[in-house]
Design a protein around this motif. Structure first.
Motif, PDB file in Angstrom:
ATOM      1  N   GLY A 159      39.877  36.145-100.001  1.00 49.59           N
ATOM      2  CA  GLY A 159      39.131  35.232-100.849  1.00 49.59           C
ATOM      3  C   GLY A 159      39.977  34.491-101.867  1.00 49.59           C
ATOM      4  O   GLY A 159      39.506  33.557-102.500  1.00 49.59           O
ATOM      5  N   PHE A 160      41.233  34.919-102.029  1.00 52.55           N
ATOM      6  CA  PHE A 160      42.085  34.334-103.047  1.00 52.55           C
ATOM      7  C   PHE A 160      43.444  34.045-102.432  1.00 52.55           C
ATOM      8  O   PHE A 160      43.954  34.842-101.644  1.00 52.55           O
ATOM      9  CB  PHE A 160      42.210  35.289-104.244  1.00 52.55           C
ATOM     10  CG  PHE A 160      40.865  35.666-104.802  1.00 52.55           C
ATOM     11  CD1 PHE A 160      40.227  34.846-105.715  1.00 52.55           C
ATOM     12  CD2 PHE A 160      40.217  36.814-104.382  1.00 52.55           C
ATOM     13  CE1 PHE A 160      38.972  35.168-106.209  1.00 52.55           C
ATOM     14  CE2 PHE A 160      38.961  37.152-104.863  1.00 52.55           C
ATOM     15  CZ  PHE A 160      38.339  36.320-105.782  1.00 52.55           C
ATOM     16  N   PHE A 161      44.010  32.912-102.789  1.00 52.13           N
ATOM     17  CA  PHE A 161      45.241  32.440-102.179  1.00 52.13           C
ATOM     18  C   PHE A 161      46.234  32.108-103.282  1.00 52.13           C
ATOM     19  O   PHE A 161      46.044  31.144-104.024  1.00 52.13           O
ATOM     20  CB  PHE A 161      44.961  31.213-101.306  1.00 52.13           C
ATOM     21  CG  PHE A 161      43.970  31.517-100.212  1.00 52.13           C
ATOM     22  CD1 PHE A 161      44.403  31.849 -98.944  1.00 52.13           C
ATOM     23  CD2 PHE A 161      42.608  31.513-100.465  1.00 52.13           C
ATOM     24  CE1 PHE A 161      43.499  32.157 -97.937  1.00 52.13           C
ATOM     25  CE2 PHE A 161      41.688  31.814 -99.467  1.00 52.13           C
ATOM     26  CZ  PHE A 161      42.131  32.139 -98.202  1.00 52.13           C
ATOM     27  N   LEU A 162      47.266  32.936-103.403  1.00 50.05           N
ATOM     28  CA  LEU A 162      48.284  32.740-104.421  1.00 50.05           C
ATOM     29  C   LEU A 162      49.453  32.006-103.785  1.00 50.05           C
ATOM     30  O   LEU A 162      50.212  32.586-103.005  1.00 50.05           O
ATOM     31  CB  LEU A 162      48.728  34.089-104.993  1.00 50.05           C
ATOM     32  CG  LEU A 162      49.763  34.048-106.111  1.00 50.05           C
ATOM     33  CD1 LEU A 162      49.253  33.234-107.308  1.00 50.05           C
ATOM     34  CD2 LEU A 162      50.126  35.460-106.535  1.00 50.05           C
ATOM     35  N   ALA A 163      49.573  30.722-104.097  1.00 55.29           N
ATOM     36  CA  ALA A 163      50.632  29.890-103.529  1.00 55.29           C
ATOM     37  C   ALA A 163      51.905  30.056-104.342  1.00 55.29           C
ATOM     38  O   ALA A 163      51.864  30.182-105.567  1.00 55.29           O
ATOM     39  CB  ALA A 163      50.202  28.428-103.518  1.00 55.29           C
ATOM     40  N   ASP A 179      45.926  36.290-100.140  1.00 50.15           N
ATOM     41  CA  ASP A 179      47.111  35.849 -99.410  1.00 50.15           C
ATOM     42  C   ASP A 179      48.172  35.461-100.433  1.00 50.15           C
ATOM     43  O   ASP A 179      47.859  34.763-101.400  1.00 50.15           O
ATOM     44  CB  ASP A 179      46.839  34.577 -98.581  1.00 50.15           C
ATOM     45  CG  ASP A 179      46.326  34.853 -97.178  1.00 50.15           C
ATOM     46  OD1 ASP A 179      46.229  36.030 -96.797  1.00 50.15           O
ATOM     47  OD2 ASP A 179      46.012  33.874 -96.482  1.00 50.15           O
ATOM     48  N   LEU A 180      49.408  35.909-100.199  1.00 51.34           N
ATOM     49  CA  LEU A 180      50.559  35.313-100.857  1.00 51.34           C
ATOM     50  C   LEU A 180      51.056  34.318 -99.827  1.00 51.34           C
ATOM     51  O   LEU A 180      51.283  34.691 -98.673  1.00 51.34           O
ATOM     52  CB  LEU A 180      51.638  36.338-101.176  1.00 51.34           C
ATOM     53  CG  LEU A 180      52.937  35.753-101.748  1.00 51.34           C
ATOM     54  CD1 LEU A 180      52.680  35.092-103.110  1.00 51.34           C
ATOM     55  CD2 LEU A 180      54.005  36.831-101.873  1.00 51.34           C
ATOM     56  N   ILE A 181      51.193  33.070-100.216  1.00 50.37           N
ATOM     57  CA  ILE A 181      51.502  32.033 -99.228  1.00 50.37           C
ATOM     58  C   ILE A 181      52.485  31.004 -99.772  1.00 50.37           C
ATOM     59  O   ILE A 181      52.373  30.571-100.923  1.00 50.37           O
ATOM     60  CB  ILE A 181      50.203  31.347 -98.741  1.00 50.37           C
ATOM     61  CG1 ILE A 181      50.470  30.374 -97.618  1.00 50.37           C
ATOM     62  CG2 ILE A 181      49.470  30.689 -99.887  1.00 50.37           C
ATOM     63  CD1 ILE A 181      49.208  29.932 -96.904  1.00 50.37           C
ATOM     64  N   GLU A 182      53.457  30.668 -98.947  1.00 48.47           N
ATOM     65  CA  GLU A 182      54.353  29.548 -99.224  1.00 48.47           C
ATOM     66  C   GLU A 182      54.093  28.526 -98.135  1.00 48.47           C
ATOM     67  O   GLU A 182      54.349  28.774 -96.959  1.00 48.47           O
ATOM     68  CB  GLU A 182      55.825  29.973 -99.208  1.00 48.47           C
ATOM     69  CG  GLU A 182      56.763  28.813 -99.491  1.00 48.47           C
ATOM     70  CD  GLU A 182      58.232  29.213 -99.477  1.00 48.47           C
ATOM     71  OE1 GLU A 182      59.059  28.313 -99.689  1.00 48.47           O
ATOM     72  OE2 GLU A 182      58.552  30.389 -99.251  1.00 48.47           O
ATOM     73  N   PHE A 183      53.548  27.391 -98.533  1.00 46.56           N
ATOM     74  CA  PHE A 183      53.208  26.350 -97.568  1.00 46.56           C
ATOM     75  C   PHE A 183      54.483  25.664 -97.067  1.00 46.56           C
ATOM     76  O   PHE A 183      55.427  25.477 -97.831  1.00 46.56           O
ATOM     77  CB  PHE A 183      52.253  25.320 -98.187  1.00 46.56           C
ATOM     78  CG  PHE A 183      50.897  25.889 -98.448  1.00 46.56           C
ATOM     79  CD1 PHE A 183      50.007  26.100 -97.423  1.00 46.56           C
ATOM     80  CD2 PHE A 183      50.512  26.249 -99.740  1.00 46.56           C
ATOM     81  CE1 PHE A 183      48.743  26.647 -97.655  1.00 46.56           C
ATOM     82  CE2 PHE A 183      49.268  26.786 -99.996  1.00 46.56           C
ATOM     83  CZ  PHE A 183      48.384  26.981 -98.950  1.00 46.56           C
ATOM     84  N   GLN A 205      59.840  34.824-100.477  1.00 45.74           N
ATOM     85  CA  GLN A 205      60.679  36.028-100.497  1.00 45.74           C
ATOM     86  C   GLN A 205      60.818  36.594-101.908  1.00 45.74           C
ATOM     87  O   GLN A 205      60.719  37.801-102.121  1.00 45.74           O
ATOM     88  CB  GLN A 205      62.064  35.743 -99.886  1.00 45.74           C
ATOM     89  CG  GLN A 205      62.016  35.360 -98.428  1.00 45.74           C
ATOM     90  CD  GLN A 205      61.467  36.473 -97.527  1.00 45.74           C
ATOM     91  OE1 GLN A 205      61.140  37.570 -97.961  1.00 45.74           O
ATOM     92  NE2 GLN A 205      61.347  36.182 -96.252  1.00 45.74           N
ATOM     93  N   ARG A 206      61.055  35.718-102.874  1.00 48.47           N
ATOM     94  CA  ARG A 206      61.201  36.152-104.270  1.00 48.47           C
ATOM     95  C   ARG A 206      59.934  36.853-104.753  1.00 48.47           C
ATOM     96  O   ARG A 206      59.982  37.958-105.301  1.00 48.47           O
ATOM     97  CB  ARG A 206      61.497  34.935-105.156  1.00 48.47           C
ATOM     98  CG  ARG A 206      61.547  35.240-106.648  1.00 48.47           C
ATOM     99  CD  ARG A 206      61.377  33.993-107.512  1.00 48.47           C
ATOM    100  NE  ARG A 206      60.040  33.423-107.347  1.00 48.47           N
ATOM    101  CZ  ARG A 206      59.770  32.119-107.403  1.00 48.47           C
ATOM    102  NH1 ARG A 206      60.732  31.234-107.621  1.00 48.47           N
ATOM    103  NH2 ARG A 206      58.541  31.693-107.252  1.00 48.47           N
ATOM    104  N   ASP A 207      58.786  36.206-104.555  1.00 47.69           N
ATOM    105  CA  ASP A 207      57.539  36.757-105.076  1.00 47.69           C
ATOM    106  C   ASP A 207      57.069  37.971-104.288  1.00 47.69           C
ATOM    107  O   ASP A 207      56.522  38.914-104.867  1.00 47.69           O
ATOM    108  CB  ASP A 207      56.466  35.675-105.127  1.00 47.69           C
ATOM    109  CG  ASP A 207      56.765  34.640-106.205  1.00 47.69           C
ATOM    110  OD1 ASP A 207      57.624  34.907-107.073  1.00 47.69           O
ATOM    111  OD2 ASP A 207      56.149  33.562-106.172  1.00 47.69           O
TER     112      ASP A 207
END
Length: 129
Positions: A78-82, A124-128, A87-89
């Motif tokens: 439900g939550f997306f942390l961009a 989600d931890l996400i890097e677009f 790799q760092r985060d």
């Protein structure tokens, strides 16, 4: 016309525990913590340097709200942390005790991994790309 999503409510069991997790584990900024009386507070946190978007932490006050803690989206993410550096985060969050449900994976839209907050919500931890 310009609009933006200012905040999304996250129902939590305790204000201070949620603030602690967000600010200490995730390094979010405490934007507001205003006493509204009768045990109610206006508590807003946001990722560091985020120009827009925040979480409004709302303490559950009845049976139905308590049932929603950790399951506000029916078990879905439900939550997306961009992030600008997955790799760092991912490494920092893992070191801070965040439990990821999966190893990082590449998708057509970017690099992603699902994790849970201490209240049971899936993120989600996400890097677009």
């Amino acid at each position: 016309m310009r609009q933006s999503l200012h905040a999304v409510t996250l129902v939590v069991p305790d204000y201070d525990a949620a603030i602690s997790f967000c600010t200490q584990t995730l390094s979010f900024t405490l934007e507001q913590d205003i006493d509204l009386g009768d045990g109610k507070r206006w508590v807003r946190v946001a990722p560091p340097n985020a120009p827009e978007g925040s979480l409004l932490l709302a303490k559950a006050t009845d049976v139905d709200q308590n049932k929603a803690i950790g399951n506000q989206t029916g078990g879905r993410v439900g939550f997306f942390l961009a992030t600008d550096d997955f790799q760092r985060d991912h490494a920092a969050m893992t070191a801070a005790g965040v439990t990821f449900e999966e190893t990082p994976r590449r998708e057509p839209y970017g690099t992603v991994a699902v994790w849970r907050d201490p209240f049971g919500n899936r993120w989600d931890l996400i890097e677009f790309s």
